[in-house]
Design an enzyme around this catalytic site. Structure first.
Site, short mmCIF file in Angstrom:
data_model
loop_
_atom_site.label_atom_id
_atom_site.label_comp_id
_atom_site.label_asym_id
_atom_site.label_seq_id
_atom_site.Cartn_x
_atom_site.Cartn_y
_atom_site.Cartn_z
N SER A 42 0.84 -1.19 0.00
CA SER A 42 0.00 0.00 0.00
C SER A 42 0.89 1.25 0.00
O SER A 42 1.80 1.36 -0.84
CB SER A 42 -0.92 -0.07 1.23
OG SER A 42 -1.97 0.84 1.15
N ASP A 69 -8.92 -5.19 -5.68
CA ASP A 69 -8.45 -4.15 -4.77
C ASP A 69 -8.43 -2.82 -5.50
O ASP A 69 -7.85 -2.70 -6.57
CB ASP A 69 -7.06 -4.51 -4.24
CG ASP A 69 -6.53 -3.52 -3.22
OD1 ASP A 69 -7.30 -2.63 -2.78
OD2 ASP A 69 -5.36 -3.66 -2.82
N HIS A 92 -7.81 -5.49 0.28
CA HIS A 92 -6.59 -4.68 0.30
C HIS A 92 -5.53 -5.22 1.28
O HIS A 92 -4.37 -4.82 1.22
CB HIS A 92 -6.95 -3.23 0.67
CG HIS A 92 -5.78 -2.29 0.63
ND1 HIS A 92 -5.03 -2.08 -0.51
CD2 HIS A 92 -5.21 -1.52 1.59
CE1 HIS A 92 -4.06 -1.22 -0.25
NE2 HIS A 92 -4.15 -0.86 1.02
#
Lengths: 512, 512
Positions: free
Chosen positions: A302, A358, A413
């Protein structure tokens, strides 16, 4: 801070239109997680948005799951039998092939089908990135909120990574001069270890045995991201900011986290950039002096994947000839085409692991880059120049019979979801690997993604009594943190691998 | 099952109008807990209802709290200093006064101001009732969901009650023939310890030292309730059902839990009524044979308080002359006036601890009994004959500077909230006791009632990793329950105090 000074001052201020995106996306996001708690009622608007979002992502919301793995695999017997099996295949000597595994030929013919050695290394580095979450102190009632719960010598041992073949040599802290909503984890208390900084990751290095297996001394940098994408959708609309001397530009929120420092802080008198560069330089020089082949592998999930690219860019500028690869998970776009091209020219190899469902890897730039016009009223005008870097390994949540398929943007995610899907990935057109060995239970650490048949509680990663313990009077109190685990800027400078510590006076790209 | 058979068959069927109340109340209930989770959005209707409900309860929703205790008491120093103090005053010899403490004069002049000995005994029994929650297995993925996590010999030790001066001698299990929604905690698994029964409490007895201190051999029965009131608002509208031979009637849902049994079950071949009566008889006869003064004290919270009254009624019928007292917390009305009067005639003494802001003690019969007409559209027509029993000790959440005052129906109903307020109670017109010693942190075990300054996490009572542990392969698995903690109908029949076990052929009021 030459680079930051080059940015027009308004870039550091929140602008009005910035607020349109995050609010809407967050509503969809909240709607998407509903169903986990029967008391939650989504608004109609949020539900509608979530629906559109799921359509956009080609996401099929299914209530029953019937996939490649036979249903009978879920019976109690097979689950309990699996408990007595190793979670990994035996380690193999990859010393002759490490350059290919790290992308020297851009992973040609290694990803589809996925070469077992590549899969294994992806999971290895992914678990380093996961460690930055697992050890992070999220407790807002803790005076150490935002730090690592263990010192660097204990980290891998406490997380079950003591057989990873790596040692941590330095912790990295970051702050941001740009006001990034919900980026920093902050204690609610007045007296805290730090008011400005968060623990953002670590530098480590392979030990002798692992170095022998993998064919070189491998320096790693693992960057922490943020747990829920909602935390940083707010940052997605920031303008591009120049990096380096040329046309390369990157998202200014990411750059601010990577480069911010302030003399009055305890942990960011030097920036994350300076901390990591100084430590990498130290390690590179130490091992090169010993005549060893050295590599740098940067990983992150991320936001951590974005920071990893900045880190790779800077390292490539500073260490010409050092093999550098980036292994990112669920990372968003970071910079423009010139940034990407410079990385290519410098030989940085990036493997970008994404998940079809995602939303984060589609940002920023979801509108133009994905050629979906329907969402432009939500997303507003984004700089179209954001572009991805490197080679993509694209996972699909539908490939795993262990996962729920209902819309769950948090679950989609989560890094553990990614690692599970990598472990089961064979090729783009085959089902989940039957001989995947990684512990499936890990997926539900911080979300509710596993099918009920597996009987793994959701969100199970938690402390007993949230860290409270009974003292001798019978009172429930929060014990003081072990002094050796209290973060200290001085302690962080030392290393458990190399005892020599000097001030290198290292000049990073972003000034010292 | 003579009594049950006397009920017209339609009493066992859900009737259409029954559903009006719970749905509405639950909506208000859900609305009331909103704000704890920022992702929850209340419906307008629910919020309006919650508002009306709070008005009805004379509840002032306050955002800032400024009460009798000075704000400075919350500074870090005083909180941490308190950590090194005992949680109770030294125990005193109450052997000369135990009859008054247990209500032989209906607690005249003992409640306002509250006599310290009475306060202390209320908390003592309340903690036995709390133990039935703390040890209960709520894990729906556990094959032992609905049982006690520890066997009776370990229960008090595991819960820190080993110095209570009592020993547990028998566990009580209950089932219900009446379909009571959300009453029974059920495992999601196929193979479970029991499909019909839940652990509902225990019988215990004071040891020699405690018996000497309190002036008699005290038999206790502690009944488990239900954790959240929403779980059993559904039951509130049931019709009254006769109990005993006279005019006495009680709510048929409570009676069903107390009296149901079925030969094909493992834990309810005998009913809760039979189990508890048999054990109390055994203990009474054993200690009377030794020439000791014996008493029976029954305690319970919420539903547990209702079951306690049924238990007291039956015990009074069966053991004339045995001093019986009931100490209930947050208990609803149970029966009609004849039921109450019979209890009075038999000498059962009931101290009913209530909280002004808790809705449960106002049910059933909130409309007529509280003389509030405004709510009759919500409540529908209830049997007006429901009436409370005994003497009331009425607490007020506003008396404690440690508690948040915002509407929180879960928090207002929690037994730990009650125990905290009893501990701080001096009189109806004075503030919180300055020398209250009980551990305040306990309040937040299962709710979010403590002011933030105390830095106690909310809902903190939890297992490490929800009970998962890493095995030698590194897999996260749920360990098998220790065989000695697996519930067994046979084991339950034995006792750790008295080794003799006979079949007394005891005939309860409700048939054997």
């Amino acid at each position: 801070m030459a680079t930051r000074n080059a940015v027009p001052p308004h870039h550091h201020l929140p602008t009005t239109h910035n607020h349109r995106v995050p609010v809407t996306i967050r509503a969809a996001y909240q709607a998407s997680t509903i169903g986990q708690n029967p008391h939650e009622k989504p608004s109609k608007k949020a539900m509608k948005l979530a629906e559109s979002l799921s359509n956009m992502l080609n996401l099929h919301i299914e209530t029953t799951i019937q996939r490649s793995l036979n249903r009978s695999n879920f019976n109690v017997l097979s689950i309990e039998e699996k408990h007595d099996t190793p979670t990994m295949s035996p380690k193999e000597d990859i010393s002759e092939k490490w350059r290919e595994i790290h992308g020297c030929h851009d992973w040609d013919n290694l990803l589809n089908p996925l070469h077992p050695w590549v899969r294994r290394e992806i999971v290895k580095y992914g678990e380093f990135a996961q460690a930055t979450y697992d050890a992070f102190d999220f407790d807002s009632y803790s005076e150490y909120c935002g730090s690592c719960r263990y010192n660097q010598h204990k980290l891998f041992n406490r997380l079950g990574l003591d057989k990873s073949g790596y040692n941590v040599t330095k912790y990295i802290y970051a702050m941001s001069h740009v006001d990034l909503p919900q980026w920093l984890e902050k204690s609610r208390l007045v007296d805290t270890w730090s008011k400005d900084s968060n623990w953002m990751g670590f530098v480590g290095v392979s030990d002798d045995q692992e170095s022998s297996r993998i064919g070189r001394r491998d320096i790693i940098v693992a960057w922490r991201g943020t747990v829920a994408p909602s935390e940083w959708y707010d940052n997605m609309q920031g303008q591009l900011e120049p990096i380096g001397q040329g046309e390369a530009k990157v998202e200014h929120g990411f750059l601010s986290i990577y480069t911010s420092k302030r003399d009055t802080t305890r942990y960011n008198k030097s920036s994350a950039s300076e901390q990591v560069m100084r430590e990498v330089k130290r390690l590179v020089e130490f091992y090169r002096k010993r005549g060893e082949q050295v590599s740098l592998t940067i990983t992150g999930h991320s936001l951590g994947g974005a920071l990893g690219l900045l880190n790779a860019y800077e390292a490539a500028k500073n260490f010409p000839g050092l093999p550098i690869s980036v292994l990112s998970f669920a990372a968003p776009r970071v910079g423009n085409i010139a940034f990407r091209d410079e990385l290519y020219q410098m030989g940085v190899k990036t493997l970008r692991v994404t998940l079809k469902q995602d939303v984060v890897p589609k940002m920023p730039g979801i509108v133009f880059n994905e050629s979906i016009q329907r969402f432009d009223d939500i997303m507003g005008t984004l700089e179209w120049v954001y572009t991805h870097v490197g080679v993509e390994l694209k996972l699909d949540v539908r490939s795993s019979p262990y996962l729920k398929k209902g819309l769950n943007l948090v679950g989609f995610h989560m890094l553990e979801t990614y690692l599970h899907l990598v472990d089961g990935y064979h090729s783009s057109d085959s089902g989940f690997r039957v001989d995947a060995k990684r512990d499936v239970a890990l997926v539900n650490k911080e979300c509710d993604m596993l099918v009920d048949e597996l009987r793994i509680p959701h969100h199970w990663y938690q402390l007993a009594n949230k860290g409270l313990v009974r003292n001798h009077h019978g009172r429930w109190v929060k014990p003081k943190r072990d002094p050796e685990d209290v973060p200290s800027p001085n302690v962080e400078k030392s290393s458990n691998v190399l005892q020599v510590e000097e001030d290198y006076g290292f000049g990073s790209l972003f000034g010292v």
